[in-house]
Design a protein around this motif. Structure first.
Motif, PDB file in Angstrom:
ATOM      1  N   ARG A 128      10.653  -2.450   8.578  1.00 26.60           N
ATOM      2  CA  ARG A 128      11.139  -1.166   8.051  1.00 26.60           C
ATOM      3  C   ARG A 128      12.200  -1.394   6.980  1.00 26.60           C
ATOM      4  NH1 ARG A 128      13.326   1.680  12.557  1.00 26.60           N
ATOM      5  NH2 ARG A 128      15.294   0.625  12.121  1.00 26.60           N
ATOM      6  N   GLU A 129      13.058  -2.396   7.184  1.00 26.99           N
ATOM      7  CA  GLU A 129      14.088  -2.697   6.180  1.00 26.99           C
ATOM      8  C   GLU A 129      13.450  -3.082   4.845  1.00 26.99           C
ATOM      9  OE1 GLU A 129      17.497  -2.481   6.388  1.00 26.99           O
ATOM     10  OE2 GLU A 129      17.019  -1.382   8.226  1.00 26.99           O
ATOM     11  N   LYS A 130      12.330  -3.794   4.895  1.00 25.13           N
ATOM     12  CA  LYS A 130      11.661  -4.191   3.651  1.00 25.13           C
ATOM     13  C   LYS A 130      10.961  -3.009   2.995  1.00 25.13           C
ATOM     14  CE  LYS A 130      11.185  -9.123   4.648  1.00 25.13           C
ATOM     15  NZ  LYS A 130      12.090  -9.560   3.556  1.00 25.13           N
ATOM     16  N   VAL A 131      10.537  -2.029   3.798  1.00 20.63           N
ATOM     17  CA  VAL A 131       9.973  -0.808   3.223  1.00 20.63           C
ATOM     18  C   VAL A 131      11.071  -0.033   2.488  1.00 20.63           C
ATOM     19  CG1 VAL A 131       8.904   1.425   3.733  1.00 20.63           C
ATOM     20  CG2 VAL A 131       8.147  -0.626   4.949  1.00 20.63           C
ATOM     21  N   LEU A 132      12.218   0.113   3.132  1.00 21.76           N
ATOM     22  CA  LEU A 132      13.330   0.862   2.528  1.00 21.76           C
ATOM     23  C   LEU A 132      13.910   0.129   1.322  1.00 21.76           C
ATOM     24  CD1 LEU A 132      15.109   2.052   5.811  1.00 21.76           C
ATOM     25  CD2 LEU A 132      13.678   3.413   4.259  1.00 21.76           C
ATOM     26  N   ALA A 133      13.736  -1.197   1.280  1.00 17.62           N
ATOM     27  CA  ALA A 133      14.214  -1.983   0.127  1.00 17.62           C
ATOM     28  C   ALA A 133      13.174  -2.045  -0.987  1.00 17.62           C
ATOM     29  CB  ALA A 133      14.565  -3.399   0.591  1.00 17.62           C
ATOM     30  N   HIS A 134      12.064  -1.295  -0.842  1.00 22.47           N
ATOM     31  CA  HIS A 134      11.006  -1.202  -1.853  1.00 22.47           C
ATOM     32  C   HIS A 134      10.256  -2.525  -2.044  1.00 22.47           C
ATOM     33  CE1 HIS A 134      13.132   2.496  -3.875  1.00 22.47           C
ATOM     34  NE2 HIS A 134      12.779   2.707  -2.601  1.00 22.47           N
ATOM     35  N   GLU A 135      10.273  -3.382  -1.028  1.00 25.75           N
ATOM     36  CA  GLU A 135       9.541  -4.646  -1.128  1.00 25.75           C
ATOM     37  C   GLU A 135       8.103  -4.521  -0.660  1.00 25.75           C
ATOM     38  OE1 GLU A 135      11.561  -8.022   0.561  1.00 25.75           O
ATOM     39  OE2 GLU A 135      13.514  -7.179   0.111  1.00 25.75           O
ATOM     40  N   THR A 136       7.863  -3.687   0.351  1.00 23.03           N
ATOM     41  CA  THR A 136       6.515  -3.510   0.874  1.00 23.03           C
ATOM     42  C   THR A 136       6.287  -2.033   1.176  1.00 23.03           C
ATOM     43  OG1 THR A 136       4.892  -4.426   2.419  1.00 23.03           O
ATOM     44  CG2 THR A 136       7.071  -3.895   3.325  1.00 23.03           C
ATOM     45  N   SER A 137       5.115  -1.747   1.751  1.00 22.15           N
ATOM     46  CA  SER A 137       4.711  -0.351   1.910  1.00 22.15           C
ATOM     47  C   SER A 137       4.673   0.068   3.371  1.00 22.15           C
ATOM     48  CB  SER A 137       3.311  -0.157   1.302  1.00 22.15           C
ATOM     49  OG  SER A 137       2.348  -0.867   2.083  1.00 22.15           O
ATOM     50  N   LEU A 138       4.556   1.377   3.582  1.00 22.03           N
ATOM     51  CA  LEU A 138       4.393   1.910   4.930  1.00 22.03           C
ATOM     52  C   LEU A 138       3.125   1.359   5.580  1.00 22.03           C
ATOM     53  CD1 LEU A 138       5.383   5.662   4.477  1.00 22.03           C
ATOM     54  CD2 LEU A 138       6.424   4.072   6.086  1.00 22.03           C
ATOM     55  N   HIS A 139       2.073   1.216   4.790  1.00 19.93           N
ATOM     56  CA  HIS A 139       0.811   0.682   5.327  1.00 19.93           C
ATOM     57  C   HIS A 139       1.014  -0.708   5.904  1.00 19.93           C
ATOM     58  CE1 HIS A 139      -2.973  -1.612   4.997  1.00 19.93           C
ATOM     59  NE2 HIS A 139      -3.521  -0.491   5.428  1.00 19.93           N
ATOM     60  N   GLU A 140       1.742  -1.559   5.186  1.00 21.46           N
ATOM     61  CA  GLU A 140       2.000  -2.918   5.679  1.00 21.46           C
ATOM     62  C   GLU A 140       2.875  -2.880   6.930  1.00 21.46           C
ATOM     63  OE1 GLU A 140       1.017  -6.363   4.204  1.00 21.46           O
ATOM     64  OE2 GLU A 140      -0.455  -4.749   4.194  1.00 21.46           O
ATOM     65  N   TRP A 141       3.813  -1.958   6.982  1.00 26.00           N
ATOM     66  CA  TRP A 141       4.669  -1.806   8.168  1.00 26.00           C
ATOM     67  C   TRP A 141       3.813  -1.484   9.390  1.00 26.00           C
ATOM     68  CZ3 TRP A 141       7.888   3.077   9.537  1.00 26.00           C
ATOM     69  CH2 TRP A 141       8.751   2.804  10.600  1.00 26.00           C
ATOM     70  N   HIS A 142       2.881  -0.556   9.217  1.00 28.35           N
ATOM     71  CA  HIS A 142       2.002  -0.187  10.323  1.00 28.35           C
ATOM     72  C   HIS A 142       1.059  -1.331  10.691  1.00 28.35           C
ATOM     73  CE1 HIS A 142       2.552   4.201   8.807  1.00 28.35           C
ATOM     74  NE2 HIS A 142       3.527   3.852   9.625  1.00 28.35           N
ATOM     75  N   ARG A 143       0.685  -2.129   9.687  1.00 26.56           N
ATOM     76  CA  ARG A 143      -0.301  -3.189   9.927  1.00 26.56           C
ATOM     77  C   ARG A 143       0.259  -4.354  10.736  1.00 26.56           C
ATOM     78  NH1 ARG A 143      -2.094  -7.961   7.536  1.00 26.56           N
ATOM     79  NH2 ARG A 143      -0.430  -7.886   5.991  1.00 26.56           N
ATOM     80  N   VAL A 144       1.510  -4.721  10.490  1.00 22.56           N
ATOM     81  CA  VAL A 144       2.017  -5.970  11.080  1.00 22.56           C
ATOM     82  C   VAL A 144       2.969  -5.770  12.245  1.00 22.56           C
ATOM     83  CG1 VAL A 144       1.814  -7.115   8.847  1.00 22.56           C
ATOM     84  CG2 VAL A 144       4.035  -6.219   9.568  1.00 22.56           C
ATOM     85  N   SER A 145       3.461  -4.554  12.478  1.00 24.43           N
ATOM     86  CA  SER A 145       4.479  -4.394  13.517  1.00 24.43           C
ATOM     87  C   SER A 145       4.117  -3.283  14.488  1.00 24.43           C
ATOM     88  CB  SER A 145       5.853  -4.115  12.902  1.00 24.43           C
ATOM     89  OG  SER A 145       5.864  -2.848  12.268  1.00 24.43           O
ATOM     90  N   VAL A 146       4.634  -3.429  15.692  1.00 24.67           N
ATOM     91  CA  VAL A 146       4.434  -2.437  16.741  1.00 24.67           C
ATOM     92  C   VAL A 146       5.801  -1.968  17.211  1.00 24.67           C
ATOM     93  CG1 VAL A 146       3.490  -1.985  19.028  1.00 24.67           C
ATOM     94  CG2 VAL A 146       2.294  -3.536  17.462  1.00 24.67           C
ATOM     95  N   ALA A 147       5.994  -0.655  17.278  1.00 20.45           N
ATOM     96  CA  ALA A 147       7.295  -0.113  17.683  1.00 20.45           C
ATOM     97  C   ALA A 147       7.588  -0.452  19.139  1.00 20.45           C
ATOM     98  CB  ALA A 147       7.296   1.392  17.486  1.00 20.45           C
TER      99      ALA A 147
END
Length: 570
Positions: free
Chosen positions: A551-570
């Motif tokens: 999530r930190e990398k999404v907020l830092a504009h490094e990656t996307s929400l799609h990648e966040w959903h793809r690689v991590s589980v809450a």
């Protein structure tokens, strides 16, 4: 009467022969008396000193080329299996290549790197500069290798024509088991198939592929590149070319071309565009024929540092503190292809100094590391992780690296080594960092012993990094809630362009979860706490999860929400 350019060339050749004679004597390749005799014989017979030395068997062609590296002051390269840049080759007409015994290798900015037999011939270099419009950087290669490369490269066939020729020439039975081994060996050594495989390797390296997948489909041979973790179709070829393509790859890696019913593994190293690329080849028998996968490893990645693996500042600080400990076990976890080896190598690079003795046990050795004694396991010969570790402990190491802890025996040796004054780095296949504790206990390590030995563990995944074409937009209310961010938060979304193959991403970076053993976790482990309880305790003490780190990398504009959903589980 000779022209001024011809006289200049003769003078240059004479000076080169004099310098070669000096280097021969100084390097003690030949005795001074033999050098003097060779020079005299060359003059008497009117032949060049270099030609006479090789023809008389005083030195080999390879020795001559290596000596000439000192004489002319340019690097010497082996052209065998060298992967040439087609764009570079196209800049030099075959007529010039033949006349100058030269072959372009690759382009670096506005400079053309050219392999030559006479890299000190200024006339040849000036001609190439005028023809190509580029600066010329010569390197030295053996004449036979250059002529062979010219023959392969200027064979006068396009890829499509080469494939048609292969189909016509390949008189093989439909059943691959009945294919003629001699025919395969012959066809796999012919210029069209060499050119084709080299072109595939060059394109894969240029596009940043980590793997090449070659498989036989019903109607064609499908070649796919894995780029940034995703497979893309690259090329298709006639089905009859499959055996020749796979056989060529096997020949390069010293594999058995006659064996198609059992899995095989091989490796080799090829220079591509100025970089040394290690190829790890694996074949398995499929329903229609062998599937071949080539993994491309850039040896420059061996110099990776912890600054480059994607750790967030707080995580880097925790890992640095763990590595600064005088002893203990540190485990890196994650699935295959998550970048575990790169992180371990980065840690070894941090620890590696002239005052530290490091031994690694790997299967296989992926990159060569300076100041590290690297041992490859050979299970069939009894050279296992555990047996090498026991032997390594008698070598007085400060740091031990175990490629992977797979069984109880290896786990026991690694734990006891970490309790007797050694830093031990290793990897495990678990979903998260705290899972390393449960996995080690499952392998039979007593919890009280593990609690004393384990310094910490990291888990990691690779996320794709957004391309420059990404667009900035505001989050939706649902996304703001999911990200636990203000309603006016801006994020970047993938778009796609020619640079990123319309994917929206270019390159990958690691996201991490760094767990450090504490007294509280150690007590809970000894009391028989389960995975959920241990994880909750670690998070309550400040461990940032993979979910939060991504999530930190999404907020830092490094990656996307799609990648966040793809690689991590809450």
């Amino acid at each position: 009467m000779k022209s001024s350019s011809e006289l200049s060339h003769v003078s240059s050749q004479r000076n080169r022969a004099e310098r070669l004679a000096y280097v021969l004597a100084e390097s003690e390749t030949l005795t001074p008396a033999l050098v003097e005799y060779a020079v005299r014989m060359a003059e008497d017979h009117g032949s060049g000193l270099e030609q006479m030395l090789v023809e008389r068997g005083y030195i080999t062609a390879t020795q001559l080329a290596q000596l000439l590296e000192l004489v002319v002051g340019v690097p010497y390269v082996h052209l065998s299996n060298y992967v040439l840049d087609p764009e570079a080759v196209a800049l030099l007409p075959q007529e010039i290549a033949d006349r100058t015994a030269s072959i372009p290798l690759w382009i670096s900015d506005d400079t053309l790197i050219v392999a030559m037999t006479e890299p000190d011939n200024t006339e040849f270099i000036d001609d190439m500069r005028l023809i190509t419009g580029m600066s010329i950087q010569p390197v030295l290669a053996e004449e036979d290798e250059i002529l062979a490369a010219i023959a392969r490269t200027f064979a006068g066939t396009t890829t499509d024509e080469a494939m048609i020729g292969l189909v016509e020439a390949q008189a093989l039975a439909e059943d691959a088991d009945e294919a003629d081994e001699a025919a395969l060996a012959r066809i796999s050594s012919e210029p069209p198939i060499i050119q084709l495989v080299n072109l595939l390797l060059f394109r894969a390296a240029k596009e940043g592929a980590s793997d090449i997948h070659i498989q036989l489909e019903k109607d064609n041979v499908l070649v796919r590149f894995r780029i940034d973790g995703v497979l893309y179709d690259s090329s298709t070829f006639p089905t009859a070319a499959h055996a020749a393509i796979v056989s060529r790859i096997k020949v390069m890696c010293d594999m058995d071309i006659a064996e198609r019913r059992l899995p095989q593994d091989g490796r080799t190293r090829v220079p591509v565009a100025g970089r040394e690329i290690d190829l790890r080849v694996s074949t398995i028998p499929g329903m229609r024929g062998e599937k071949c996968v080539i993994r491309l490893l850039d040896s420059s990645q061996s110099k990776i540092s912890l600054d480059e693996v994607g750790l967030l500042p707080a995580q880097r600080q925790t890992l640095d503190a763990m590595l600064a400990r005088p002893y203990g076990l540190i485990v890196v976890t994650g699935p295959t292809g998550a970048g575990k080896t790169s992180t371990i190598y980065a840690a070894l690079n941090k620890l590696s100094t002239e005052h530290v003795a490091i031994i690694s046990v790997e299967d296989p050795i992926e990159y060569e590391l300076p100041l590290v004694t690297q041992v490859n396991t050979l299970p069939k010969a009894g050279v296992t992780f555990a047996s090498v570790l026991r032997a390594a402990l008698r070598q007085d190491p400060d740091v031990l690296m175990v490629g992977e802890i797979r069984d109880r025996e290896t786990a026991d040796v690694a734990v006891h080594a970490s309790l007797t004054g050694h830093i031990v780095l290793s990897s495990l296949h678990t979903n998260d960092a705290v899972g390393a504790l449960i996995r080690m206990c499952d392998l039979g390590v007593p919890p009280f012993l593990l609690g004393s030995a384990l310094v910490g563990a990291t888990a990691q995944r690779l996320v794709r990094i957004l391309c420059e074409c990404a667009e900035t937009s505001a989050v939706t209310p649902a996304e703001a809630t999911e990200l636990q961010a203000p309603a006016d938060t801006l994020i970047k979304r993938p778009i796609g362009c020619d640079l990123c193959r319309l994917s929206g991403y270019r390159g990958r970076a690691g996201v991490h979860e760094v767990f450090e053993m504490t007294a509280e976790v150690q007590r809970a482990l000894g009391d028989g706490a389960g995975a959920a309880e241990l994880r909750h305790l670690a998070e309550s003490q400040g461990m940032m999860t993979l979910h939060d780190a991504t999530r930190e990398k999404v907020l830092a504009h490094e990656t996307s929400l799609h990648e966040w959903h793809r690689v991590s589980v809450a």
